[in-house]
Scaffold this motif. Structure first.
Motif, PDB file in Angstrom:
ATOM      1  N   MET A 104     -10.490   1.788 -24.727  1.00  0.00           N
ATOM      2  CA  MET A 104      -9.929   0.501 -25.163  1.00  0.00           C
ATOM      3  C   MET A 104     -10.907  -0.637 -24.882  1.00  0.00           C
ATOM      4  O   MET A 104     -11.068  -1.555 -25.704  1.00  0.00           O
ATOM      5  N   MET A 105     -11.581  -0.594 -23.738  1.00  0.00           N
ATOM      6  CA  MET A 105     -12.549  -1.639 -23.408  1.00  0.00           C
ATOM      7  C   MET A 105     -13.797  -1.549 -24.283  1.00  0.00           C
ATOM      8  O   MET A 105     -14.536  -2.526 -24.431  1.00  0.00           O
ATOM      9  N   ALA A 106     -14.029  -0.367 -24.874  1.00  0.00           N
ATOM     10  CA  ALA A 106     -15.169  -0.227 -25.779  1.00  0.00           C
ATOM     11  C   ALA A 106     -14.969  -0.998 -27.073  1.00  0.00           C
ATOM     12  O   ALA A 106     -15.900  -1.122 -27.873  1.00  0.00           O
ATOM     13  N   THR A 107     -13.759  -1.533 -27.294  1.00  0.00           N
ATOM     14  CA  THR A 107     -13.514  -2.343 -28.494  1.00  0.00           C
ATOM     15  C   THR A 107     -14.076  -3.758 -28.364  1.00  0.00           C
ATOM     16  O   THR A 107     -13.940  -4.551 -29.304  1.00  0.00           O
ATOM     17  N   ILE A 135     -11.980   0.759 -38.826  1.00  0.00           N
ATOM     18  CA  ILE A 135     -12.042   2.034 -38.105  1.00  0.00           C
ATOM     19  C   ILE A 135     -11.747   1.820 -36.622  1.00  0.00           C
ATOM     20  O   ILE A 135     -11.028   2.596 -35.992  1.00  0.00           O
ATOM     21  N   GLY A 136     -12.305   0.740 -36.049  1.00  0.00           N
ATOM     22  CA  GLY A 136     -12.046   0.437 -34.641  1.00  0.00           C
ATOM     23  C   GLY A 136     -10.573   0.153 -34.393  1.00  0.00           C
ATOM     24  O   GLY A 136      -9.983   0.649 -33.421  1.00  0.00           O
ATOM     25  N   ILE A 137      -9.968  -0.630 -35.286  1.00  0.00           N
ATOM     26  CA  ILE A 137      -8.541  -0.933 -35.154  1.00  0.00           C
ATOM     27  C   ILE A 137      -7.712   0.343 -35.316  1.00  0.00           C
ATOM     28  O   ILE A 137      -6.716   0.556 -34.611  1.00  0.00           O
ATOM     29  N   ALA A 138      -8.142   1.220 -36.240  1.00  0.00           N
ATOM     30  CA  ALA A 138      -7.443   2.491 -36.435  1.00  0.00           C
ATOM     31  C   ALA A 138      -7.509   3.351 -35.176  1.00  0.00           C
ATOM     32  O   ALA A 138      -6.534   4.034 -34.819  1.00  0.00           O
ATOM     33  N   GLY A 139      -8.652   3.319 -34.484  1.00  0.00           N
ATOM     34  CA  GLY A 139      -8.786   4.073 -33.239  1.00  0.00           C
ATOM     35  C   GLY A 139      -7.786   3.618 -32.194  1.00  0.00           C
ATOM     36  O   GLY A 139      -7.145   4.445 -31.523  1.00  0.00           O
ATOM     37  N   VAL A 140      -7.628   2.307 -32.070  1.00  0.00           N
ATOM     38  CA  VAL A 140      -6.636   1.764 -31.132  1.00  0.00           C
ATOM     39  C   VAL A 140      -5.235   2.168 -31.574  1.00  0.00           C
ATOM     40  O   VAL A 140      -4.383   2.538 -30.753  1.00  0.00           O
ATOM     41  N   GLY A 141      -5.009   2.119 -32.894  1.00  0.00           N
ATOM     42  CA  GLY A 141      -3.708   2.515 -33.421  1.00  0.00           C
ATOM     43  C   GLY A 141      -3.370   3.965 -33.117  1.00  0.00           C
ATOM     44  O   GLY A 141      -2.220   4.291 -32.786  1.00  0.00           O
ATOM     45  N   GLY A 274      -7.716  14.887 -13.696  1.00  0.00           N
ATOM     46  CA  GLY A 274      -6.565  15.592 -14.240  1.00  0.00           C
ATOM     47  C   GLY A 274      -5.897  14.887 -15.394  1.00  0.00           C
ATOM     48  O   GLY A 274      -4.705  15.097 -15.657  1.00  0.00           O
ATOM     49  N   GLU A 275      -6.649  14.062 -16.129  1.00  0.00           N
ATOM     50  CA  GLU A 275      -6.077  13.337 -17.256  1.00  0.00           C
ATOM     51  C   GLU A 275      -6.108  14.197 -18.517  1.00  0.00           C
ATOM     52  O   GLU A 275      -6.978  15.053 -18.679  1.00  0.00           O
ATOM     53  N   ALA A 276      -5.167  13.951 -19.409  1.00  0.00           N
ATOM     54  CA  ALA A 276      -5.051  14.757 -20.625  1.00  0.00           C
ATOM     55  C   ALA A 276      -6.217  14.474 -21.577  1.00  0.00           C
ATOM     56  O   ALA A 276      -6.723  13.350 -21.658  1.00  0.00           O
ATOM     57  N   LEU A 277      -6.623  15.520 -22.309  1.00  0.00           N
ATOM     58  CA  LEU A 277      -7.671  15.377 -23.318  1.00  0.00           C
ATOM     59  C   LEU A 277      -7.210  16.126 -24.560  1.00  0.00           C
ATOM     60  O   LEU A 277      -7.600  17.258 -24.821  1.00  0.00           O
ATOM     61  N   GLY A 278      -6.340  15.469 -25.330  1.00  0.00           N
ATOM     62  CA  GLY A 278      -5.784  16.082 -26.528  1.00  0.00           C
ATOM     63  C   GLY A 278      -6.386  15.499 -27.784  1.00  0.00           C
ATOM     64  O   GLY A 278      -7.328  14.704 -27.752  1.00  0.00           O
ATOM     65  N   LEU A 279      -5.803  15.902 -28.922  1.00  0.00           N
ATOM     66  CA  LEU A 279      -6.299  15.443 -30.220  1.00  0.00           C
ATOM     67  C   LEU A 279      -6.198  13.931 -30.337  1.00  0.00           C
ATOM     68  O   LEU A 279      -7.084  13.281 -30.901  1.00  0.00           O
ATOM     69  N   ARG A 280      -5.130  13.350 -29.816  1.00  0.00           N
ATOM     70  CA  ARG A 280      -4.958  11.887 -29.873  1.00  0.00           C
ATOM     71  C   ARG A 280      -6.134  11.182 -29.195  1.00  0.00           C
ATOM     72  O   ARG A 280      -6.729  10.253 -29.753  1.00  0.00           O
ATOM     73  N   GLY A 284      -8.940   9.015 -31.283  1.00  0.00           N
ATOM     74  CA  GLY A 284      -9.018   7.589 -30.955  1.00  0.00           C
ATOM     75  C   GLY A 284     -10.386   7.209 -30.435  1.00  0.00           C
ATOM     76  O   GLY A 284     -10.964   6.187 -30.832  1.00  0.00           O
ATOM     77  N   THR A 285     -10.933   8.039 -29.546  1.00  0.00           N
ATOM     78  CA  THR A 285     -12.268   7.785 -28.998  1.00  0.00           C
ATOM     79  C   THR A 285     -13.322   7.829 -30.093  1.00  0.00           C
ATOM     80  O   THR A 285     -14.214   6.965 -30.161  1.00  0.00           O
ATOM     81  N   LEU A 286     -13.238   8.822 -30.967  1.00  0.00           N
ATOM     82  CA  LEU A 286     -14.216   8.970 -32.045  1.00  0.00           C
ATOM     83  C   LEU A 286     -14.190   7.760 -32.977  1.00  0.00           C
ATOM     84  O   LEU A 286     -15.248   7.201 -33.319  1.00  0.00           O
TER      85      LEU A 286
END
Length: 319
Positions: A104-107, A135-141, A274-280, A284-286
């Motif tokens: 989020m801070m990368a925005t 694309i950036g806004i979509a990532g946050v979305g 131990g944080e989740a790393l799923g498709l979301r 979002g990161t990509l």
């Protein structure tokens, strides 16, 4: 001559490793710290100590203290960078995983681009730039959406809003840094901003009653180590490495930390926190990183070559 070149190469690699991996890992250190220490107080301790060290070091080196006008500029930036940006980041990490907070801070470049288009007029809204912003806004979305079936829970909306405000505050500080009178020395300027920011954060923590609810004897060794890591590795060592690189490498190369930090933060959060790393999270990161790369690679409409390297961004950097 060859030995000198090898030493410089080793220093360069070490400095890049610090701004890539240390800054990326500080997001998890923040999350560890805020589990036991109130967020504004934790931020105050971090930046007050780091600011005192940097400011004291420069005074000991014979550097002049900032003028009254420069202190006023540093104080204004301290409010934007520390009281709004960093304090909201620390506060949000009580609610948002550290890796997602980093994404989020990368925005920040997204909001910087918007400010350049709307307010500074140093950038035109081209098709390429417009697509990057979308694309950036979509990532946050993607990270926030409750309707997309991507697996994993969407991030806490209040924490997400806090992080967006933090990113916007940094972008405003970035624009102001170009116009405000600050010490010529980056280290002195950063030390003054950290010192002022630490004092403002301490006052904020006191006004919110965080001192009353804080009992140092109940804080675990892990939380104190996280704070020490943030002060020494994140602020002092990280900033020293950044300043050294700015004087030995191109700003474009040094600026690549903005792409690497979120990836490092997500991976560190997954493997160590131990944080989740799923498709979301991956999507979002990509999206955010694609947006950041395109925006930062888009040349400004007007040249800013008269500015010293790095002067177009706040001089306090890293998480």
């Amino acid at each position: 001559m060859e030995a000198q070149t090898r030493r410089t190469t080793r220093k360069t690699l070490l400095a890049f490793a610090i701004i890539y991996f240390v800054w990326g890992s500080t997001f998890l250190a923040i999350r560890v710290g805020v589990r036991e220490v109130p967020p504004f107080l934790l931020a105050a301790m971090r930046f007050l100590v780091a600011g005192l060290v940097l400011y004291g070091w420069m005074i000991a080196q014979g550097e002049r203290s900032p003028s009254k006008r420069q202190w006023m500029s540093a104080s204004l930036l301290a409010v934007l960078i520390f009281v709004l940006d960093y304090s909201l980041l620390f506060w949000a990490e009580e609610r948002v995983p550290s890796g997602i907070a980093a994404v989020m801070m990368a925005t920040i470049p997204v909001f910087m681009a918007l400010s350049e288009i709307i307010f500074l007029r140093t950038q035109r809204l081209t098709v390429r730039l417009g697509l990057a912003l979308l694309i950036g806004i979509a990532g946050v979305g993607v990270l926030m959406s409750r309707s997309l079936n991507l697996g994993g829970a969407p991030i806490n909306p209040v924490g997400a809003v806090a992080l967006i405000i933090a990113a916007m505050s940094w972008s405003v500080a970035s624009a102001l840094t170009r116009k405000l009178p600050l010490p010529a020395s980056k280290v002195m300027s950063s030390g003054a901003q950290m010192l002022a920011g630490g004092l403002f954060l301490a006052l904020t923590a006191a006004s919110l009653g965080e001192f009353r609810n804080f009992h140092p004897s109940t804080v675990s060794g892990g939380a104190w180590l996280a704070l020490l890591y943030l002060i020494v590795a994140g602020s002092i060592s990280g900033f020293t490495a950044y300043v050294w690189l700015i004087h030995h490498e191109s700003p474009t190369k040094v600026g690549t930390y903005a792409y690497v930090n979120p990836v490092v933060a997500v991976l560190v959060g997954y493997f160590l926190g131990g944080e989740a790393l799923g498709l979301r999270t991956i999507l979002g990161t990509l999206f955010v990183l694609i947006s950041v790369v395109v925006i930062t690679m888009t040349p400004a409409k007007k040249p800013v070559a008269t500015l010293p390297a790095g002067e177009d961004t706040p001089e306090v950097v890293g998480s």
